[in-house]
Design a protein around this motif. Structure first.
Motif, mmCIF file in Angstrom:
data_model
loop_
_atom_site.group_PDB
_atom_site.id
_atom_site.type_symbol
_atom_site.label_atom_id
_atom_site.label_comp_id
_atom_site.label_asym_id
_atom_site.label_seq_id
_atom_site.Cartn_x
_atom_site.Cartn_y
_atom_site.Cartn_z
ATOM 1 N N HIS A 86 0.876 -1.171 0.000
ATOM 2 C CA HIS A 86 0.000 0.000 0.000
ATOM 3 C C HIS A 86 0.916 1.224 0.000
ATOM 4 O O HIS A 86 1.734 1.388 0.915
ATOM 5 N N VAL B 281 3.275 0.568 3.127
ATOM 6 C CA VAL B 281 2.867 -0.444 4.101
ATOM 7 C C VAL B 281 2.855 -1.792 3.391
ATOM 8 O O VAL B 281 2.194 -1.946 2.364
ATOM 9 N N ASP C 285 1.639 -5.548 3.644
ATOM 10 C CA ASP C 285 0.567 -6.288 4.313
ATOM 11 C C ASP C 285 0.702 -7.761 3.923
ATOM 12 O O ASP C 285 0.627 -8.105 2.742
ATOM 13 N N GLN D 167 -0.581 -11.740 4.990
ATOM 14 C CA GLN D 167 -1.494 -12.581 5.759
ATOM 15 C C GLN D 167 -1.034 -14.029 5.687
ATOM 16 O O GLN D 167 -0.610 -14.520 4.638
ATOM 17 N N ARG E 61 -1.779 -11.831 10.750
ATOM 18 C CA ARG E 61 -1.491 -10.888 9.662
ATOM 19 C C ARG E 61 -0.557 -9.808 10.190
ATOM 20 O O ARG E 61 -0.692 -9.363 11.337
ATOM 21 N N TRP F 109 1.451 -6.021 9.393
ATOM 22 C CA TRP F 109 1.618 -4.805 8.602
ATOM 23 C C TRP F 109 2.956 -4.187 8.991
ATOM 24 O O TRP F 109 3.192 -3.894 10.176
ATOM 25 N N SER G 271 5.246 -0.983 8.191
ATOM 26 C CA SER G 271 5.192 0.349 7.575
ATOM 27 C C SER G 271 6.566 0.994 7.636
ATOM 28 O O SER G 271 7.319 0.793 8.602
#
Length: 253
Positions: free
Chosen positions: A22, A68, A70, A72, A85, A87, A89
């Motif tokens: 992201h 970011v 991500d 999972q 999960r 994240w 950043s």
């Protein structure tokens, strides 16, 4: 003993699971091929000239871009609990020259893809320095200190977990069932009646087993006497359990 949140986050972000990037102020997310180096920094291998590469290019006057990652978890077999999960950043920048070559060597240790041979021409490597790490697991979100995340080691069995679980299910059900029931009995618990217990997850600290009938299963975690270093170390640890003749010799008067 079980993995710490920082270890779980490092395992998920290591690069063996699909990830999405992201990018600040850009449409997305973008599926990205990634890996984490020994310091936990995220390396992203991106086709040059594509939409993702353009989105990751710093604007004029900037050195990096806010990103970011991500990731999972993908449980390895039916009935496996998820690790959750993560994240990660931070700020990403393109690598060139010596830095790109070193990053490609770090990447190949996790995912030896042929595209790495094209870095600097048809492929670009970006590196993100983590500034914030969050782990969602068991319905909770945990903020992980970036220094703890960087110092943690990804689980050495992650890459072979499916192989190990499949081998146990195909070739060692009676031996593992006997061992699991004995361990539960020694801890004062009695497993439910039903099919043989199954190992549904493995990590350096132990394994998770599922017991009972479908719809009425429960899970238990059994710890190894010590953390294992790799697949060969795990084989040595489990050899007396899986080798009936060895077990009989060990218990003989």
């Amino acid at each position: 003993m079980q993995p710490s949140p920082a270890e779980v986050a490092r395992t998920l972000a290591a690069g063996r699971l699909p990830g999405n990037a992201h990018i600040a102020c850009r449409p997305g997310p973008h599926r990205v091929r990634h890996a984490a180096d020994a310091a936990g920094r995220v390396l992203m291998l991106v086709p040059a000239g594509g939409e993702l590469a353009e989105s990751l290019r710093p604007a004029d006057g900037a050195d990096d871009v806010a990103v970011v990652l991500d990731v999972q978890d993908a449980p390895p077999v039916a009935g496996s609990p998820t690790l959750g999960r993560v994240w990660v950043s931070g700020w990403a920048a393109p690598l060139t020259g010596v830095e790109a070559r070193q990053a490609a060597q770090d990447f190949v240790e996790i995912d030896p893809v042929g595209e790495l041979l094209d870095v600097g021409r048809g492929q670009v490597l970006f590196r993100m320095d983590p500034a914030e790490v969050r782990l969602e697991a068991a319905g909770r979100i945990t903020d992980i200190d970036p220094d703890e995340y960087a110092a943690a080691e990804p689980d050495p069995l992650q890459a072979v977990e499916w192989d190990l679980l499949t081998d146990l299910a195909d070739h060692h059900v009676p031996e593992m069932a006997e061992f699991i029931r004995r361990q539960l009995a020694d801890s004062g618990h009695r497993g439910p009646d039903g099919p043989p217990p199954r190992v549904v997850r493995l990590d350096r600290y132990g394994f998770v087993v599922a017991l009972g009938t479908p719809g009425r299963e429960y899970r238990a975690r059994l710890a190894f006497p010590r953390p294992v270093a790799d697949r060969a170390d795990l084989a040595r640890l489990l050899h007396p359990v899986l080798c009936r003749r060895c077990a009989e010799r060990a218990t003989a008067p």
